[in-house]
Design a protein around this motif. Structure first.
Motif, PDB file in Angstrom:
ATOM      1  N   GLU A  79       4.160  54.192  24.707  1.00 12.68           N
ATOM      2  CA  GLU A  79       3.189  53.154  25.066  1.00 12.68           C
ATOM      3  C   GLU A  79       2.792  53.304  26.525  1.00 12.68           C
ATOM      4  OE1 GLU A  79       0.767  50.578  23.541  1.00 12.68           O
ATOM      5  OE2 GLU A  79       2.649  50.510  22.432  1.00 12.68           O
ATOM      6  N   GLY A  80       3.751  53.654  27.374  1.00 10.86           N
ATOM      7  CA  GLY A  80       3.451  53.873  28.781  1.00 10.86           C
ATOM      8  C   GLY A  80       2.580  55.096  29.002  1.00 10.86           C
ATOM      9  N   PHE A  81       2.878  56.180  28.264  1.00 11.95           N
ATOM     10  CA  PHE A  81       2.058  57.384  28.382  1.00 11.95           C
ATOM     11  C   PHE A  81       0.633  57.126  27.911  1.00 11.95           C
ATOM     12  CE2 PHE A  81       6.079  59.548  28.930  1.00 11.95           C
ATOM     13  CZ  PHE A  81       5.746  60.607  29.752  1.00 11.95           C
ATOM     14  N   LYS A  82       0.455  56.157  27.033  1.00 11.18           N
ATOM     15  CA  LYS A  82      -0.881  55.794  26.565  1.00 11.18           C
ATOM     16  C   LYS A  82      -1.558  54.823  27.534  1.00 11.18           C
ATOM     17  CE  LYS A  82      -1.055  52.789  23.138  1.00 11.18           C
ATOM     18  NZ  LYS A  82      -1.689  51.550  23.646  1.00 11.18           N
ATOM     19  N   ASP A  83      -0.839  53.793  27.953  1.00  9.38           N
ATOM     20  CA  ASP A  83      -1.467  52.692  28.683  1.00  9.38           C
ATOM     21  C   ASP A  83      -1.588  52.925  30.183  1.00  9.38           C
ATOM     22  OD1 ASP A  83      -1.988  51.199  26.445  1.00  9.38           O
ATOM     23  OD2 ASP A  83      -0.131  50.073  26.531  1.00  9.38           O
ATOM     24  N   LEU A  84      -0.603  53.578  30.798  1.00  2.68           N
ATOM     25  CA  LEU A  84      -0.697  53.794  32.235  1.00  2.68           C
ATOM     26  C   LEU A  84      -1.876  54.682  32.617  1.00  2.68           C
ATOM     27  CD1 LEU A  84       3.054  54.008  33.315  1.00  2.68           C
ATOM     28  CD2 LEU A  84       1.466  52.084  33.512  1.00  2.68           C
ATOM     29  N   PRO A  85      -2.141  55.780  31.870  1.00  3.13           N
ATOM     30  CA  PRO A  85      -3.374  56.526  32.164  1.00  3.13           C
ATOM     31  C   PRO A  85      -4.635  55.688  31.980  1.00  3.13           C
ATOM     32  CG  PRO A  85      -1.884  57.894  30.893  1.00  3.13           C
ATOM     33  CD  PRO A  85      -1.291  56.511  30.904  1.00  3.13           C
ATOM     34  N   ILE A  86      -4.617  54.782  30.988  1.00  2.00           N
ATOM     35  CA  ILE A  86      -5.768  53.892  30.812  1.00  2.00           C
ATOM     36  C   ILE A  86      -5.979  53.078  32.085  1.00  2.00           C
ATOM     37  CG2 ILE A  86      -6.658  51.894  29.565  1.00  2.00           C
ATOM     38  CD1 ILE A  86      -5.256  52.852  27.080  1.00  2.00           C
ATOM     39  N   ALA A  87      -4.890  52.505  32.604  1.00  2.00           N
ATOM     40  CA  ALA A  87      -4.985  51.672  33.802  1.00  2.00           C
ATOM     41  C   ALA A  87      -5.437  52.477  35.010  1.00  2.00           C
ATOM     42  CB  ALA A  87      -3.635  51.010  34.075  1.00  2.00           C
ATOM     43  N   ILE A  88      -4.804  53.637  35.211  1.00  2.00           N
ATOM     44  CA  ILE A  88      -5.093  54.445  36.404  1.00  2.00           C
ATOM     45  C   ILE A  88      -6.511  55.000  36.365  1.00  2.00           C
ATOM     46  CG2 ILE A  88      -4.463  56.549  37.653  1.00  2.00           C
ATOM     47  CD1 ILE A  88      -1.556  56.044  36.671  1.00  2.00           C
ATOM     48  N   VAL A  89      -6.883  55.593  35.232  1.00  2.00           N
ATOM     49  CA  VAL A  89      -8.197  56.229  35.130  1.00  2.00           C
ATOM     50  C   VAL A  89      -9.317  55.196  35.219  1.00  2.00           C
ATOM     51  CG1 VAL A  89      -9.730  57.546  33.608  1.00  2.00           C
ATOM     52  CG2 VAL A  89      -7.338  58.223  33.862  1.00  2.00           C
TER      53      VAL A  89
ATOM     54  N   PHE B 152      -3.860  40.216  30.325  1.00  2.00           N
ATOM     55  CA  PHE B 152      -2.568  40.908  30.425  1.00  2.00           C
ATOM     56  C   PHE B 152      -1.565  40.333  29.423  1.00  2.00           C
ATOM     57  CE2 PHE B 152       1.748  40.927  32.114  1.00  2.00           C
ATOM     58  CZ  PHE B 152       1.945  42.269  32.449  1.00  2.00           C
ATOM     59  N   LEU B 153      -1.440  39.011  29.406  1.00  2.00           N
ATOM     60  CA  LEU B 153      -0.461  38.371  28.526  1.00  2.00           C
ATOM     61  C   LEU B 153      -0.839  38.520  27.054  1.00  2.00           C
ATOM     62  CD1 LEU B 153       0.244  35.101  30.550  1.00  2.00           C
ATOM     63  CD2 LEU B 153       1.790  37.039  30.234  1.00  2.00           C
ATOM     64  N   TYR B 154      -2.145  38.444  26.760  1.00  2.00           N
ATOM     65  CA  TYR B 154      -2.566  38.599  25.369  1.00  2.00           C
ATOM     66  C   TYR B 154      -2.202  39.981  24.844  1.00  2.00           C
ATOM     67  CZ  TYR B 154      -5.275  39.714  21.322  1.00  2.00           C
ATOM     68  OH  TYR B 154      -5.615  40.173  20.068  1.00  2.00           O
ATOM     69  N   VAL B 155      -2.553  41.016  25.610  1.00  2.00           N
ATOM     70  CA  VAL B 155      -2.287  42.382  25.144  1.00  2.00           C
ATOM     71  C   VAL B 155      -0.788  42.644  25.084  1.00  2.00           C
ATOM     72  CG1 VAL B 155      -2.719  44.836  25.576  1.00  2.00           C
ATOM     73  CG2 VAL B 155      -4.509  43.161  26.029  1.00  2.00           C
ATOM     74  N   LEU B 156      -0.026  42.002  25.973  1.00  2.00           N
ATOM     75  CA  LEU B 156       1.436  42.115  25.921  1.00  2.00           C
ATOM     76  C   LEU B 156       1.945  41.679  24.545  1.00  2.00           C
ATOM     77  CD1 LEU B 156       3.893  41.101  28.721  1.00  2.00           C
ATOM     78  CD2 LEU B 156       4.330  40.328  26.407  1.00  2.00           C
ATOM     79  N   ILE B 157       1.396  40.581  24.028  1.00  2.00           N
ATOM     80  CA  ILE B 157       1.803  40.086  22.703  1.00  2.00           C
ATOM     81  C   ILE B 157       1.339  41.040  21.604  1.00  2.00           C
ATOM     82  CG2 ILE B 157       1.637  38.186  21.056  1.00  2.00           C
ATOM     83  CD1 ILE B 157       0.848  36.400  23.498  1.00  2.00           C
ATOM     84  N   GLU B 158       0.057  41.405  21.650  1.00  2.00           N
ATOM     85  CA  GLU B 158      -0.514  42.216  20.569  1.00  2.00           C
ATOM     86  C   GLU B 158       0.170  43.569  20.452  1.00  2.00           C
ATOM     87  OE1 GLU B 158      -4.585  44.606  19.787  1.00  2.00           O
ATOM     88  OE2 GLU B 158      -4.867  42.484  20.233  1.00  2.00           O
ATOM     89  N   GLN B 159       0.374  44.245  21.584  1.00  2.00           N
ATOM     90  CA  GLN B 159       0.995  45.568  21.522  1.00  2.00           C
ATOM     91  C   GLN B 159       2.487  45.477  21.235  1.00  2.00           C
ATOM     92  OE1 GLN B 159      -0.608  48.556  21.588  1.00  2.00           O
ATOM     93  NE2 GLN B 159      -2.406  47.258  21.485  1.00  2.00           N
TER      94      GLN B 159
ATOM     95  N   GLY C 154      -0.547  45.300  30.382  1.00  2.00           N
ATOM     96  CA  GLY C 154       0.045  44.354  29.444  1.00  2.00           C
ATOM     97  C   GLY C 154       0.577  45.039  28.202  1.00  2.00           C
ATOM     98  N   GLY C 155      -0.174  46.021  27.696  1.00  2.00           N
ATOM     99  CA  GLY C 155       0.269  46.745  26.510  1.00  2.00           C
ATOM    100  C   GLY C 155       1.554  47.512  26.746  1.00  2.00           C
ATOM    101  N   THR C 156       1.626  48.210  27.873  1.00  2.00           N
ATOM    102  CA  THR C 156       2.838  48.960  28.213  1.00  2.00           C
ATOM    103  C   THR C 156       4.032  48.031  28.385  1.00  2.00           C
ATOM    104  OG1 THR C 156       1.575  50.695  29.324  1.00  2.00           O
ATOM    105  CG2 THR C 156       3.890  50.499  29.915  1.00  2.00           C
ATOM    106  N   THR C 157       3.835  46.958  29.129  1.00  2.00           N
ATOM    107  CA  THR C 157       4.914  45.998  29.373  1.00  2.00           C
ATOM    108  C   THR C 157       5.424  45.401  28.070  1.00  2.00           C
ATOM    109  OG1 THR C 157       3.912  45.437  31.509  1.00  2.00           O
ATOM    110  CG2 THR C 157       5.579  43.932  30.641  1.00  2.00           C
TER     111      THR C 157
END
Length: 417
Positions: A46-56, A221-228, A360-363
């Motif tokens: 999830e981090g390998f997916k979401d952190l690049p999303i955030a950074i890019v 952030f909180l919504y995606v935290l729940i969904e993911q 949020g997704g990664t977290t």
């Protein structure tokens, strides 16, 4: 006709990336079985997916309008196609990490481009909200399709890598999507050549400092935290807690995506009669009630012969229904936020949306995975009650800030007259 072709191109991109991004729950389960990694290691996907999303998205949101949305979309799709073709032949866990990093980086570009294009092909807030909900609904149809696509390549044999062949099919779909984008009449947006790129970047940071935007991004952030957290670990929950076969576990998770898609389609009609703030709070309350009532049914479930989704226990059907209730939250708050900004700010605002959604997704996935590993699946899903309460608080302040901003704008209009 031109507008329709642009919308089809946006929908095709979103449908494709829905399959790729939301396969992470299936891939987590398969990685645990195929590559013998721990739940904590699998959660890093999830981090390998979401952190690049955030950074890019943070780095390129202001740059994308300069090169044009068509070029950006084609470049993103090309990168993912190459890595998808290479993944089955490599056949190692690190290749899966690389694939999700490529998918995340590409989706950052796709989401910024699509959200900005929605602003270009719509003329008012009502059209914007309608098209955004439609595109997000198509995204959920893609998520639903993805579970069945991946399930078709899973042979049920522990340690088998046959499921990796799915990426050849997905590479072919990427090529088809590239053709659709190429044929769409997506024009390069008008851009002031006198504005330095660094200044555009600073403007995005200033946008993030606005009180309304701060409350909004925390809500997202909180919504995606729940969904993911729920979506990524539901296949593993079905397999390990409810003792369902891998294929059935993945197929049942498609009910979560179907619930999200249906919820977003129904929300458009319900919101004609109910204020958005009242509606979203009812959704949050319903989510909490469903969790409290469903999870006790998953305690001490005895293993039994389950050959299809039709013979699964009741709890396997109830938990995915949380998607029906959470579905309207994300697109609605996005639309309210974007509609309050000038179209020139949409790319920058979308960059912020993508950044905080990704974080949020990664977290959510990592926290859920760690609680799942060291406590239990039930504890992991009960944990969703905390961010649900957090979203409710954020929505209260979001509504207040939105009303204050609207009142200030009305006062300025009156003063100008």
């Amino acid at each position: 006709m031109s507008r329709t072709r642009i919308i089809v191109a946006m929908a095709a991109c979103y449908f494709l990336f829905a399959i790729l991004l939301n396969s992470v729950g299936t891939v987590i389960l398969q990685s645990i079985q195929t590559f013998a990694v721990s739940k904590g290691q699998a959660a890093t996907l999830e981090g390998f997916k979401d952190l690049p999303i955030a950074i890019v998205s943070f780095l390129v949101a202001s740059f994308i309008p300069r090169i044009g949305y068509k070029v950006a979309l084609l470049a993103a799709l090309c990168v993912v196609a190459v890595v998808a073709v290479l993944t089955p032949s490599i056949g190692h866990f690190w290749a899966i990490k690389l694939l999700f990093a490529a998918i995340g980086s590409a989706f950052a570009i796709v989401k910024v481009s699509v959200y900005a294009l929605i602003g270009q092909v719509t003329s008012d807030a009502k059209q914007h909200s309608s098209l955004l909900n439609t595109i997000e609904g198509i995204f959920m149809v893609g998520v639903l399709s993805g579970y069945w696509v991946f399930a078709a390549f899973i042979d049920g044999e522990s340690g088998s890598m046959a499921w990796l062949q799915v990426y050849y099919l997905l590479a072919a779909l990427i090529a088809l999507t590239m053709l659709v984008v190429w044929l769409a009449p997506i024009n390069k947006p008008a851009q002031s050549t006198n504005t330095p790129l660094a200044q555009d970047f600073v403007m995005m940071l200033k946008l993030a400092a606005q009180p309304l935007v701060l409350v909004f991004v925390l809500s997202a952030f909180l919504y995606v935290l729940i969904e993911q957290g729920v979506g990524s670990w539901l296949p593993t929950f079905n397999n390990e807690i409810l003792h369902l076969p891998v294929t059935v576990s993945v197929q049942l998770t498609s009910l979560f995506a179907a619930s999200l898609a249906l919820g977003r389609l129904l929300a458009g009609q319900i919101l004609k009669f109910i204020p958005w703030y009242v509606f979203l709070n009812c959704c949050l309350l319903g989510m909490a009630v469903l969790i409290v009532l469903t999870l006790p049914l998953t305690q001490n479930v005895a293993p039994q012969a389950v050959s299809s989704i039709f013979s699964a226990p009741l709890a396997a059907y109830l938990m995915p229904l949380i998607g029906l209730l959470m579905a309207p939250i994300y697109p609605l708050i996005n639309s309210v936020m974007l509609s309050s900004l000038a179209k020139a700010q949409h790319a920058a605002m979308t960059g912020l949306i993508v950044v905080f959604s990704a974080l949020g997704g990664t977290t959510g996935s990592i926290i859920t995975g760690l609680v799942f590993e060291y406590f239990s699946g039930q504890h992991a899903f009960y944990g969703a009650l905390l961010p649900i309460a957090g979203v409710a608080v954020c929505l209260f302040f979001f509504k207040r800030r939105a009303e204050l901003q609207q009142a200030a704008q009305n006062q300025n209009v009156v003063g100008a007259q």
